[in-house]
Design an enzyme around this catalytic site. Structure first.
Site, PDB file in Angstrom:
ATOM      1  N   ILE A 470       0.835  -1.210   0.000  1.00  0.00           N
ATOM      2  CA  ILE A 470       0.000   0.000   0.000  1.00  0.00           C
ATOM      3  C   ILE A 470       0.869   1.259   0.000  1.00  0.00           C
ATOM      4  O   ILE A 470       0.453   2.314   0.475  1.00  0.00           O
ATOM      5  CB  ILE A 470      -0.999  -0.015   1.185  1.00  0.00           C
ATOM      6  CG1 ILE A 470      -0.268  -0.127   2.529  1.00  0.00           C
ATOM      7  CG2 ILE A 470      -1.979  -1.161   1.030  1.00  0.00           C
ATOM      8  CD1 ILE A 470      -1.203   0.046   3.742  1.00  0.00           C
ATOM      9  N   LEU A 616      14.556  -4.215   7.450  1.00  0.00           N
ATOM     10  CA  LEU A 616      14.593  -5.035   6.237  1.00  0.00           C
ATOM     11  C   LEU A 616      15.086  -4.236   5.038  1.00  0.00           C
ATOM     12  O   LEU A 616      15.658  -4.787   4.100  1.00  0.00           O
ATOM     13  CB  LEU A 616      13.199  -5.605   5.948  1.00  0.00           C
ATOM     14  CG  LEU A 616      12.606  -6.454   7.085  1.00  0.00           C
ATOM     15  CD1 LEU A 616      11.152  -6.793   6.804  1.00  0.00           C
ATOM     16  CD2 LEU A 616      13.425  -7.730   7.283  1.00  0.00           C
ATOM     17  N   GLN A 624       8.895   5.086   6.009  1.00  0.00           N
ATOM     18  CA  GLN A 624       7.743   4.824   6.870  1.00  0.00           C
ATOM     19  C   GLN A 624       7.771   5.739   8.091  1.00  0.00           C
ATOM     20  O   GLN A 624       6.753   6.279   8.500  1.00  0.00           O
ATOM     21  CB  GLN A 624       7.766   3.358   7.325  1.00  0.00           C
ATOM     22  CG  GLN A 624       7.449   2.374   6.225  1.00  0.00           C
ATOM     23  CD  GLN A 624       5.972   2.352   5.931  1.00  0.00           C
ATOM     24  OE1 GLN A 624       5.199   1.790   6.687  1.00  0.00           O
ATOM     25  NE2 GLN A 624       5.556   2.975   4.866  1.00  0.00           N
ATOM     26  N   GLY A 690       5.362   0.847  10.405  1.00  0.00           N
ATOM     27  CA  GLY A 690       4.593   1.892   9.740  1.00  0.00           C
ATOM     28  C   GLY A 690       3.934   2.884  10.683  1.00  0.00           C
ATOM     29  O   GLY A 690       4.003   4.089  10.492  1.00  0.00           O
ATOM     30  N   GLU A 691       3.303   2.374  11.715  1.00  0.00           N
ATOM     31  CA  GLU A 691       2.495   3.243  12.559  1.00  0.00           C
ATOM     32  C   GLU A 691       3.271   3.856  13.718  1.00  0.00           C
ATOM     33  O   GLU A 691       2.871   4.881  14.273  1.00  0.00           O
ATOM     34  CB  GLU A 691       1.300   2.439  13.089  1.00  0.00           C
ATOM     35  CG  GLU A 691       0.398   1.957  11.960  1.00  0.00           C
ATOM     36  CD  GLU A 691      -0.606   0.912  12.398  1.00  0.00           C
ATOM     37  OE1 GLU A 691      -0.212  -0.005  13.148  1.00  0.00           O
ATOM     38  OE2 GLU A 691      -1.772   0.996  11.997  1.00  0.00           O
TER      39      GLU A 691
HETATM   40 MO1  MOS Z   1      -4.042   0.219   9.806  1.00  0.00          MO
HETATM   41  S1  MOS Z   1      -5.001   1.891  10.497  1.00  0.00           S
HETATM   42  O1  MOS Z   1      -4.388  -1.079  10.842  1.00  0.00           O
HETATM   43  O2  MOS Z   1      -4.318   0.056   8.213  1.00  0.00           O
END
Ligand code: MOS
Length: 729
Positions: A470, A616, A624, A690-691
């Site tokens: 994504i 990685l 990210q 990512g988060e």
């Molecule tokens: Mo995420 S907000 O679990 O795509």
């Protein structure tokens, strides 16, 4: 042949270190980057499909009630109009991807303003849009739908509740205690690519090109929504222009396109408008959060309280998991945590960019700044003194824990000056200048994943899974993992993603993608290596492969003797999940300037130091983190969903009125990767990234605003009016 691996024990063998090919972790540019920037990577709505009709969704203009009639006739005579689809399947909860137990029955029940209720299909998009605007819908309105969390008695989420010791007593007795309440506004995922689908039928077989994060699960949702067998459904999402949670589940355009294509007997494309994406796709809940912190003379926590109020529609199972990292980030033996949900009729609340910590951490980490000031110690030092040995609630060990290193390395790289802080110390002309910091934490998740790896007779490799990329770098890291394991230049590894014809991946969500699908590819490659090792009379762990050759110079093509060698890797998270608390950690540092006269805040520089297991790909990992920090700026300063108090409809539903940070808002961001190996997190020793980059960052900005101008604010976003009102004079 499938090779199954369930992880029950930590793997600290560091297998992936020191392999001959040496490509893992390298800052390799994205494989699909060129296709994307040259516009040749087809996104969902761009697939060339012949004879495709266009569908436009019609959405409800009431808050709660029932659709009683839809006047199809009035638009069927309009130019180009082919059909009006108002099948009740379109209006089920299943079609909204929230996967709740009871789909709505009977005539379309409306539970929020903007809910899709019908689809108009025409020859051209303009004709469909025109007809959709003219479609006459009648409703039976149910008055009095609660629209604001303050209007209702909330429900407690009991599995989130923690009562340990006596917090009230600790608060009363402690040398220092603070009791503060924060609010955060709702947020939109705001992915660049709008939700879109093209559906095509071949007999009873359905193919849908869509923009989705979790094909492995979306195929089940779609089959359910349409009462079909999964085997008759194929979903394709090769390129996804961002999801940020909004594409975790299918949404109405997918179901609507499928229903319409069946009815009109030709392919149908449905693209949600930007406004529809804002008004129909899930929102992040607004929150109210009370933080109670009690500390001894040295700033060591003896009491920790975090209570949050969030909202969702009646019957929805999701509740913004605000407390997720609060359960283990800091010590304090007297604890009280509670999560409450108010049932209101704003659009569905769901996962948006780091659900939970994205809003929980900015409140907690700003409260920690208040506490540091009260105790009179450096804010970094306060955090260091409160890192628990083990999970303070579960008593479990941490799988690995790099918060202290992130705090120290981050502080050094940023040039953080140690010591207690005082606000309003630096002014340049109209601008107050200040610095602030915050910790980062985000729970680590993994998910079951399957991938097939084929070592081809020609010495190239193929990786196949329905996993998505994504914009995160999945294509690239999988080529690197397979290349590293099989001794191949990643350019010789073809990665095929985003097609449910391939083995089921874990989907992209909750930052579990890379560690989960990477582990499946690792397991498959390991099985291939075992086969190769047997052929040359050695063992897998001694097999050194490099540039397609064994140490004795034999080529893989010779070893394969003209035959492909394929293995499907099936990775499953094992019992190890019950043995450890696993999380990514980090630290944010920000320098801001605040205008004395206008209250405007500009972020001048920002740095994040993060520890999330094995890196990685140093480039995609860094990207990210930069993305996450950018979202932190949005959360701190500008992003807020605004609902009309009369009917609960979302007012600011475009990228002009809902302001995500643009280039002018984002300075050069710096990232320090605090590398580690977490053998309990996943077989490849990686955790989610990512988060993590947005979990707490907004507090670094809030704390810097206070340090700059003395405005101690408790409401995000910290817009100029709020900053001005909060300034001391
Ligand atoms: Mo995420 S907000 O679990 O795509």
């Amino acid at each position: 042949m499938t090779v199954h691996f369930k992880q029950d024990e930590p793997d600290n063998s560091n297998r992936l270190d020191g392999m001959k090919q040496g490509v893992l972790g390298k800052p390799m540019p994205r494989i699909e980057g060129l296709a994307k920037v040259t516009g040749t990577a087809p996104y969902a709505a761009e697939y060339p499909v012949e004879n495709c009709a266009e569908g436009v969704l019609v959405t409800a203009t009431i808050t709660r009630g029932e659709v009683t009639s839809i006047d199809r006739k009035s638009v069927l005579s309009m130019p180009g109009v082919i059909a009006v689809i108002d099948d009740e399947k379109l209006c089920t909860r299943a079609a909204q991807g929230t996967a709740n137990e009871a789909p709505m029955q009977g005539p379309a029940q409306v539970c929020y303003w903007g809910q899709p209720i019908a689809l108009v299909v025409a020859k051209t998009f303009e004709q469909a849009r025109d007809a959709a605007k003219h479609l006459n819908v009648e409703y039976r309105v149910e008055e009095g739908a609660p629209l604001d969390p303050g209007e209702v008695e909330p429900e407690e989420q009991e599995d989130e509740t923690v009562h340990q010791g006596d917090l009230a007593h600790a608060m009363a007795e402690a040398a220092h205690s603070i009791d503060v309440t924060y609010t955060t506004k709702g947020h939109a995922s705001a992915a660049m690519e709008p939700h879109a689908a093209i559906a095509e039928w071949d007999g009873h077989k359905l193919t849908v090109h869509a923009s989705l994060q979790m094909l492995n699960y979306n195929i089940t949702e779609l089959a359910d929504a349409l009462d079909m067998e999964e085997d008759d459904v194929r979903l394709i999402s090769r390129y996804v222009g961002g999801g940020f949670g909004s594409k975790l589940g299918i949404s109405e355009e997918v179901v609507a396109a499928a229903l319409a294509a069946k009815q009109v007997g030709r392919p149908v494309r449905v693209v949600q408008s930007r406004q529809q994406v804002f008004q129909t796709v899930m929102r992040r809940s607004e929150t109210t959060q009370r933080l109670r912190l009690a500390a001894d003379d040295n700033g060591k926590l003896v009491g920790f309280g975090h209570e949050a109020l969030v909202s969702n529609l009646p019957g929805e199972s999701f509740a913004e998991p605000v407390l997720q990292s609060s359960h283990f980030l800091y010590g304090g033996e007297n604890r009280e945590l509670m999560l409450n949900v108010a049932r209101i009729h704003r659009m569905t609340a769901g996962s948006v960019r780091a659900p939970g910590e994205a809003v929980g951490m900015p409140a907690l980490e700003s409260a920690m700044d208040v506490l540091a000031e009260k105790v009179g110690i450096d804010p970094v030092e306060l955090r260091l003194r409160n890192i628990p040995e083990d999970d303070p609630e579960e008593g479990l060990p941490f799988s690995s824990h790099k918060l202290a290193e992130c705090l120290k390395q981050g502080a050094q790289a940023f040039g953080w000056e140690n010591g207690p802080r005082k606000p309003r110390q630096r002014r340049e002309g109209e601008w107050w200048i200040g610095i602030g910091m915050a910790s980062a934490a985000r729970v680590h998740n993994v998910s079951e994943a399957k991938a097939r790896v084929t070592l081809k007779a020609d010495g190239t490799a193929l990786v196949e899974t329905d996993m998505t990329d994504i914009g995160t770098g999945t294509y690239t890291i999988l080529a690197q993992i397979a290349g590293e394991m099989l001794g191949l230049d990643p350019k010789r590894v073809l990665v095929e993603l985003g097609d449910t014809r391939h083995p089921r991946g874990p989907g992209s969500g909750g930052s579990w993608g890379a560690a989960s699908i990477g582990s499946a590819v690792y397991v498959a490659c390991k099985a291939i290596r075992e086969e190769l090792a047997t052929k040359i009379g050695t063992s897998e762990d001694k097999l050194e492969l490099n540039e397609g050759r064994t140490p004795t110079g034999e080529s893989l093509t010779d070893l394969l003797e003209g035959k492909d060698l394929a293995r499907e890797g099936h990775y499953e998270p094992g019992d190890i999940e019950d043995d450890y608390t696993a999380s990514g950690f980090g630290a944010f540092f920000a320098e801001v300037r605040v205008n004395h006269y206008t209250g405007e805040t500009r972020v001048d520089r920002m740095l994040g130091a993060f520890g999330f297991g094995r890196v990685l790909n140093a480039k995609t990992a860094r990207s990210q983190c930069i993305g996450g920090i950018t979202w932190s700026i949005g959360l701190a300063l500008t992003e807020a969903l605004e609902f009309d108090p009369r009917d609960g409809h979302l007012v600011n539903c475009d990228l002009a009125e809902y302001h995500v940070p643009v280039h002018r808002d984002v300075p050069d961001l710096d990232v320090v990767l605090v590398e580690e190996r977490d053998g309990a997190a996943s077989p490849i020793q990686a955790k989610g990234i990512g988060e993590l980059g947005m979990c707490g960052g907004a507090a670094a900005i809030a704390n810097a605003i206070y340090n700059a101008c003395g405005a101690r604010l408790y409401d995000y976003p910290m817009t100029p009016d709020r900053v001005l009102a909060g300034m001391p004079d």
